[in-house]
Design an enzyme around this catalytic site. Structure first.
Site, PDB file in Angstrom:
ATOM      1  N   GLU A 281       0.464  30.701  33.054  1.00  0.00           N
ATOM      2  CA  GLU A 281       1.301  30.604  34.228  1.00  0.00           C
ATOM      3  C   GLU A 281       1.404  31.947  34.904  1.00  0.00           C
ATOM      4  O   GLU A 281       1.369  32.989  34.246  1.00  0.00           O
ATOM      5  CB  GLU A 281       2.702  30.146  33.828  1.00  0.00           C
ATOM      6  CG  GLU A 281       2.731  28.678  33.553  1.00  0.00           C
ATOM      7  CD  GLU A 281       4.118  28.181  33.247  1.00  0.00           C
ATOM      8  OE1 GLU A 281       4.284  26.961  33.237  1.00  0.00           O
ATOM      9  OE2 GLU A 281       5.022  28.983  33.026  1.00  0.00           O
TER      10      GLU A 281
ATOM     11  N   CYS B 242       3.823  38.112  39.072  1.00  0.00           N
ATOM     12  CA  CYS B 242       3.906  38.445  37.650  1.00  0.00           C
ATOM     13  C   CYS B 242       2.733  37.758  36.964  1.00  0.00           C
ATOM     14  O   CYS B 242       2.644  36.533  36.947  1.00  0.00           O
ATOM     15  CB  CYS B 242       5.247  37.937  37.115  1.00  0.00           C
ATOM     16  SG  CYS B 242       5.463  38.167  35.358  1.00  0.00           S
TER      17      CYS B 242
ATOM     18  N   CYS C 235       0.752  35.567  22.460  1.00  0.00           N
ATOM     19  CA  CYS C 235       0.976  36.992  22.212  1.00  0.00           C
ATOM     20  C   CYS C 235       0.966  37.227  20.703  1.00  0.00           C
ATOM     21  O   CYS C 235       1.376  36.360  19.945  1.00  0.00           O
ATOM     22  CB  CYS C 235       2.337  37.386  22.806  1.00  0.00           C
ATOM     23  SG  CYS C 235       2.605  39.172  22.882  1.00  0.00           S
TER      24      CYS C 235
ATOM     25  N   CYS D 288       8.329  39.774  19.256  1.00  0.00           N
ATOM     26  CA  CYS D 288       9.642  40.251  19.706  1.00  0.00           C
ATOM     27  C   CYS D 288      10.628  39.086  19.549  1.00  0.00           C
ATOM     28  O   CYS D 288      10.355  37.975  20.016  1.00  0.00           O
ATOM     29  CB  CYS D 288       9.580  40.728  21.148  1.00  0.00           C
ATOM     30  SG  CYS D 288       8.352  42.038  21.374  1.00  0.00           S
TER      31      CYS D 288
ATOM     32  N   CYS E 213      11.970  37.024  22.615  1.00  0.00           N
ATOM     33  CA  CYS E 213      10.994  36.539  23.607  1.00  0.00           C
ATOM     34  C   CYS E 213      10.396  35.228  23.144  1.00  0.00           C
ATOM     35  O   CYS E 213       9.927  35.105  22.012  1.00  0.00           O
ATOM     36  CB  CYS E 213       9.880  37.566  23.811  1.00  0.00           C
ATOM     37  SG  CYS E 213       8.608  36.997  24.954  1.00  0.00           S
TER      38      CYS E 213
ATOM     39  N   CYS F 121      11.640  35.628  32.874  1.00  0.00           N
ATOM     40  CA  CYS F 121      10.946  36.351  31.802  1.00  0.00           C
ATOM     41  C   CYS F 121      11.045  35.592  30.489  1.00  0.00           C
ATOM     42  O   CYS F 121      12.107  35.133  30.110  1.00  0.00           O
ATOM     43  CB  CYS F 121      11.592  37.705  31.536  1.00  0.00           C
ATOM     44  SG  CYS F 121      11.657  38.773  32.923  1.00  0.00           S
TER      45      CYS F 121
HETATM   46  N1  SAH Z   1       4.178  42.534  26.239  1.00  0.00           N
HETATM   47  C1  SAH Z   1       4.614  43.208  27.427  1.00  0.00           C
HETATM   48  C2  SAH Z   1       4.699  42.339  28.672  1.00  0.00           C
HETATM   49  C3  SAH Z   1       5.273  40.957  28.570  1.00  0.00           C
HETATM   50  S1  SAH Z   1       7.019  40.769  28.460  1.00  0.00           S
HETATM   51  C4  SAH Z   1       5.925  43.896  27.165  1.00  0.00           C
HETATM   52  O1  SAH Z   1       6.490  43.727  26.100  1.00  0.00           O
HETATM   53  O2  SAH Z   1       6.372  44.662  28.020  1.00  0.00           O
HETATM   54  C5  SAH Z   1       7.686  41.241  30.009  1.00  0.00           C
HETATM   55  C6  SAH Z   1       9.160  41.615  29.928  1.00  0.00           C
HETATM   56  O3  SAH Z   1      10.001  40.465  29.751  1.00  0.00           O
HETATM   57  C7  SAH Z   1       9.455  42.524  28.743  1.00  0.00           C
HETATM   58  O4  SAH Z   1      10.300  43.585  29.109  1.00  0.00           O
HETATM   59  C8  SAH Z   1      10.153  41.587  27.797  1.00  0.00           C
HETATM   60  O5  SAH Z   1      10.878  42.304  26.878  1.00  0.00           O
HETATM   61  C9  SAH Z   1      10.952  40.729  28.744  1.00  0.00           C
HETATM   62  N2  SAH Z   1      11.446  39.481  28.151  1.00  0.00           N
HETATM   63  C10 SAH Z   1      10.805  38.685  27.267  1.00  0.00           C
HETATM   64  N3  SAH Z   1      11.573  37.625  26.930  1.00  0.00           N
HETATM   65  C11 SAH Z   1      12.713  37.732  27.630  1.00  0.00           C
HETATM   66  C12 SAH Z   1      13.884  36.925  27.727  1.00  0.00           C
HETATM   67  N4  SAH Z   1      14.021  35.798  27.039  1.00  0.00           N
HETATM   68  N5  SAH Z   1      14.866  37.341  28.558  1.00  0.00           N
HETATM   69  C13 SAH Z   1      14.724  38.475  29.280  1.00  0.00           C
HETATM   70  N6  SAH Z   1      13.651  39.271  29.229  1.00  0.00           N
HETATM   71  C14 SAH Z   1      12.640  38.923  28.408  1.00  0.00           C
END
Ligand code: SAH
Length: 408
Positions: free
Chosen positions: A128, A141, A148, A152, A155, A387
């Site tokens: 997406e 974006c 991935c 995290c 996420c 995000c």
């Molecule tokens: N792997 C990369 C890019 C993808 S995540 C990274 O870690 O930067 C893009 C952003 O979205 C990151 O800052 C991540 O921490 C944030 N993110 C992921 N899940 C989220 C959520 N549920 N709520 C808010 N931000 C989130």
């Protein structure tokens, strides 16, 4: 060079160029959309274009594909009929299929794209990408991987399986599709049903690698994609408007600056190693001190080219005012912007988003220390485009839809 061996988008992959078994799919025509300049040159060579013409032909194709958004070789009138026919025999200008398009009340658009299997990637893929219009800019974006490998804990993508890296072409194609859908190639009409930025700014003026995946684990393809996206004779996005976000793959940070020089964003989320180890397990490998040292050494860093530090606001986890003060101390001396991101919850997550008052108080401390501290307002929540919500939700909705259709 056979079609199977041809690399349209950058250096050979680590399988050493091993022959991909010929399947009907891998014999399909290769799309030139998303190819690098050297990929286009190889394509021309493979159909017998003489060496002395390669530079000119590559420049012509580049202009048609990236500047004009051509969807057929027929329109390339400065290329002779015979060569156009040969190009069309061996290649296509196919875009990934748009499987679904959703438009949020706030104008955010989300596209689910399907990439067919290719010689390079036997597995097709669905990803997406999300378009976020604001009055003075339009941000796309993009994803760099399907799934991935990082886990995290806040996420949603981290809970899904890693499928594969996206190729350079698949990354670039996300912008091509977006611009097409937004009527942003010569001859197309912009849609009237959604909010777009002010007509004087480009429909897509900014790109952030904040969709699925860890861009620095797909280094070469991301680097080459930044090259294609920022080429002044084609898509022409300024590198200052392309941001690569990483969870902190320290050994690749300097290389990113040296070889691609986009803007850098770091998903920080915690100011202490013990907590960051839990939220971003990659921190166990590359702890805060190493990460911040790498940031200080990011090539081209200056007050005009600051690093963005992302900080997701998790209730009672990382949102105390003492942590806000520690954050300011930690970033001292680094030209930085701080983005506070309200946590977007997903089903089954143990976390909650911080209270609004807390986010404001946290942001005030940062603001008083001299940082602009915009709180990134969640956009497109009604279409699950925020995000960490990409793709997984679509998959779940589909599963649900299947259940409704087929109760068995
Ligand atoms: N792997 C990369 C890019 C993808 S995540 C990274 O870690 O930067 C893009 C952003 O979205 C990151 O800052 C991540 O921490 C944030 N993110 C992921 N899940 C989220 C959520 N549920 N709520 C808010 N931000 C989130």
């Amino acid at each position: 060079m056979t079609l199977n061996q041809m690399q349209l988008d950058g250096p050979a992959r680590p399988n050493g160029g091993a022959c991909v078994p010929a399947s009907p799919d891998s014999l399909k025509k290769i799309s030139l959309v998303g190819a690098t300049r050297s990929g286009l040159a190889d394509a021309c060579l493979s159909i017998g274009v003489p060496e002395r013409e390669i530079k000119m032909r590559t420049a012509q194709l580049w202009h048609w594909i990236y500047f004009r958004g051509a969807t057929s070789f027929d329109v390339m009138l400065n290329i002779g009929k015979g060569l156009r026919a040969r190009l069309a025999e061996s290649f296509s200008l196919a875009r990934p299929e748009v499987v679904a398009e959703q438009i949020s009340q706030d104008g955010t658009r989300k596209w689910l794209l399907r990439f067919p299997p290719t010689a390079e990637n036997e597995k097709g893929a669905e990803v997406e990408c999300v378009y976020i219009p604001e009055s003075d800019r339009g941000t796309l974006c993009v994803s760099s991987q399907v799934g991935c490998t990082l886990t995290c804990t806040f996420c949603h993508t981290g809970t899904q399986n890693f499928v594969r890296n996206l190729s350079t072409a698949e990354i670039v194609a996300q912008l091509i599709v977006a611009r097409e859908r937004l009527g942003d190639f010569p001859g197309l009409t912009p849609p009237t049903d959604g909010l777009l930025p002010h007509p004087e700014s480009r429909a897509v003026s900014n790109i952030v690698f904040m969709g699925m995946g860890e861009p620095l684990y797909n280094f070469e393809n991301v680097r080459d994609a930044v090259d294609v996206l920022s080429d002044g004779e084609g898509l022409a996005l300024s590198k200052r408007r392309i941001t690569v976000s990483t969870a902190g793959v320290v050994p690749q940070i300097e290389r990113l600056g040296a070889e691609a020089s986009p803007m850098l964003a770091i998903s920080l989320h915690a100011v202490r190693d013990d907590l960051r180890n839990k939220l971003v397990p990659l921190n166990k490998k590359y702890p805060l001190k190493d990460l911040l040292d790498a940031c200080r050494g990011y090539p081209g860093l200056s007050n005009a080219r600051r690093i963005t530090f992302e900080y997701v606001m998790l209730k009672d986890i990382n949102d105390s005012l003492a942590e806000a003060r520690d954050l300011v101390r930690l970033l001292k001396g680094i030209p930085a912007k701080i983005n506070l991101i309200p946590f977007n919850p997903w089903p089954g997550t143990p976390y909650e988003c911080s209270d609004w008052e807390r986010i404001e108080a946290f942001s005030e401390i940062i603001f008083n220390a001299g940082y602009a501290s915009p709180v990134r307002t969640p956009r497109g929540r009604d279409i699950l485009a925020a995000c960490g919500q990409l793709k997984s939700e679509t998959e779940k909705l589909r599963a649900r839809a299947r259940l409704v259709v087929d109760p068995a």
